[in-house]
Write an enzyme that holds these catalytic residues in place. Structure first.
Site, PDB file in Angstrom:
ATOM      1  N   LYS A 102       0.856  -1.183   0.000  1.00  9.83           N
ATOM      2  CA  LYS A 102       0.000   0.000   0.000  1.00  9.83           C
ATOM      3  C   LYS A 102       0.891   1.232   0.000  1.00  9.83           C
ATOM      4  O   LYS A 102       1.646   1.472   0.954  1.00  9.83           O
ATOM      5  CB  LYS A 102      -0.921   0.018   1.216  1.00  9.83           C
ATOM      6  CG  LYS A 102      -1.849   1.230   1.229  1.00  9.83           C
ATOM      7  CD  LYS A 102      -2.490   1.434   2.579  1.00  9.83           C
ATOM      8  CE  LYS A 102      -3.171   2.807   2.614  1.00  9.83           C
ATOM      9  NZ  LYS A 102      -3.521   3.213   3.985  1.00  9.83           N
ATOM     10  N   GLY A 163      -7.595   9.481  10.160  1.00 13.02           N
ATOM     11  CA  GLY A 163      -7.811   9.520  11.600  1.00 13.02           C
ATOM     12  C   GLY A 163      -8.777  10.574  12.091  1.00 13.02           C
ATOM     13  O   GLY A 163      -8.953  10.739  13.294  1.00 13.02           O
ATOM     14  N   ALA A 189      -9.279   6.039   4.778  1.00 17.26           N
ATOM     15  CA  ALA A 189      -9.120   7.194   5.669  1.00 17.26           C
ATOM     16  C   ALA A 189     -10.405   7.991   5.850  1.00 17.26           C
ATOM     17  O   ALA A 189     -11.151   8.226   4.892  1.00 17.26           O
ATOM     18  CB  ALA A 189      -8.023   8.141   5.176  1.00 17.26           C
ATOM     19  N   GLY A 190     -10.659   8.376   7.099  1.00 14.84           N
ATOM     20  CA  GLY A 190     -11.758   9.281   7.416  1.00 14.84           C
ATOM     21  C   GLY A 190     -13.021   8.626   7.940  1.00 14.84           C
ATOM     22  O   GLY A 190     -13.916   9.318   8.426  1.00 14.84           O
ATOM     23  N   ASN A 211      -8.708   2.004  10.287  1.00 15.79           N
ATOM     24  CA  ASN A 211      -7.942   1.651  11.471  1.00 15.79           C
ATOM     25  C   ASN A 211      -8.464   2.420  12.692  1.00 15.79           C
ATOM     26  O   ASN A 211      -8.993   1.848  13.638  1.00 15.79           O
ATOM     27  CB  ASN A 211      -6.465   1.929  11.240  1.00 15.79           C
ATOM     28  CG  ASN A 211      -5.572   1.431  12.374  1.00 15.79           C
ATOM     29  OD1 ASN A 211      -4.356   1.580  12.314  1.00 15.79           O
ATOM     30  ND2 ASN A 211      -6.119   0.836  13.410  1.00 15.79           N
ATOM     31  N   SER A 212      -8.367   3.750  12.646  1.00 14.20           N
ATOM     32  CA  SER A 212      -8.721   4.570  13.804  1.00 14.20           C
ATOM     33  C   SER A 212     -10.160   4.366  14.255  1.00 14.20           C
ATOM     34  O   SER A 212     -10.445   4.372  15.461  1.00 14.20           O
ATOM     35  CB  SER A 212      -8.487   6.055  13.495  1.00 14.20           C
ATOM     36  OG  SER A 212      -7.134   6.310  13.202  1.00 14.20           O
TER      37      SER A 212
END
Length: 255
Positions: A102, A163, A189-190, A211-212
């Site tokens: 990635k 994040g 993301a987001g 992830n976050s």
């Protein structure tokens, strides 16, 4: 209804939810959350996570087995093409010739927004060196198509800042990217909550990486499970085809 499977770099995956490995309390929580998410691909920041570089530290691969999961090394923390390429080369050595990576080349530390000029340069080099590149990018349809034409096996536009948990800031652009693509498009993301993940899938995306949203939840294991079902529900909603929006009411039980 039958569905075309998610196919990345020639391999078919049942799960459309990809997860990260950072920010958890420990490796045991990482393992449990990954299992609860039903994920088959887990991404690993080579510059920040030990997968064998340091024999004195706990090894992520002892908790997340490469025999069970596809390990997706990423270039988080890289701010230029040279560092990103070197990081991917290191990952290939550590993982015994593993070519799926990635790519993310960041612009600054405050926004973690992608540096597109450096991303394009790194993508060209990596593809030429035989890597299978999944690439983090902005939500620009023109850039996304350029990355596909370079030879990236999947394009991963952000929903919003890494994040941030802000959800999908520009759904119109995401739809344009997907409609013009012939490679998998995955939101990266987001994402902040399960409804964000479902929305991404309802837009037609092939998958979601997060992830976050899981690791920073009050109960990461439960959130991982919620994300699993949100992605499934969103995909089914997309395949079913939503009803048309109307200006006026329409009786549920017409004469």
């Amino acid at each position: 209804m039958t569905d075309n499977p998610l196919k990345i770099a020639g391999k078919i995956y049942k799960s459309r939810l990809l997860v990260g490995s950072g920010k958890y309390q420990d490796l045991e929580q990482t393992k449990l959350a990954t299992e609860a998410a039903g994920a088959e691909i887990i991404t690993v920041a080579i510059r920040r996570t030990n997968i064998g570089q340091d024999v004195s530290e706990p090894n992520l691969l002892d908790a997340i087995s490469p025999e069970k999961y596809t390990i997706l090394p990423n270039t988080a923390g890289c701010y230029n093409a040279k560092d990103a390429v070197r990081t991917c080369q290191l990952a290939r050595e550590l993982l015994g010739g593993h070519n799926l990576v990635k790519l993310e080349v960041l612009g600054d530390k405050k926004t973690l927004y992608p540096n597109i000029v450096e991303t394009l340069a790194a993508a060209k080099t990596l593809v030429a060196e035989g890597f299978e590149v999944m690439v983090y990018t902005n939500d620009d349809p023109i850039v996304a198509k350029e990355l596909e034409q370079i030879g990236c096996c999947a394009v991963m536009p952000l929903a919003s800042l890494i994040g941030s948990g802000q959800g999908i800031a520009n759904p119109t652009n995401i739809k344009l990217i997907k409609q013009n693509a012939s490679v998998p498009i995955l939101i990266d993301a987001g994402i902040g909550c399960a409804s964000d993940a479902a929305k991404a899938m309802e837009l037609g995306c092939d998958g979601v990486l997060m992830n976050s949203a899981i690791a920073n939840a009050k109960n990461p294991i439960l959130m991982a499970s919620a994300m699993k079902y949100a992605v499934i529900a969103g995909r089914q909603s997309f395949l079913a085809g939503r009803m048309a929006k109307k200006l006026y009411a329409s009786a549920s039980s017409p004469m």
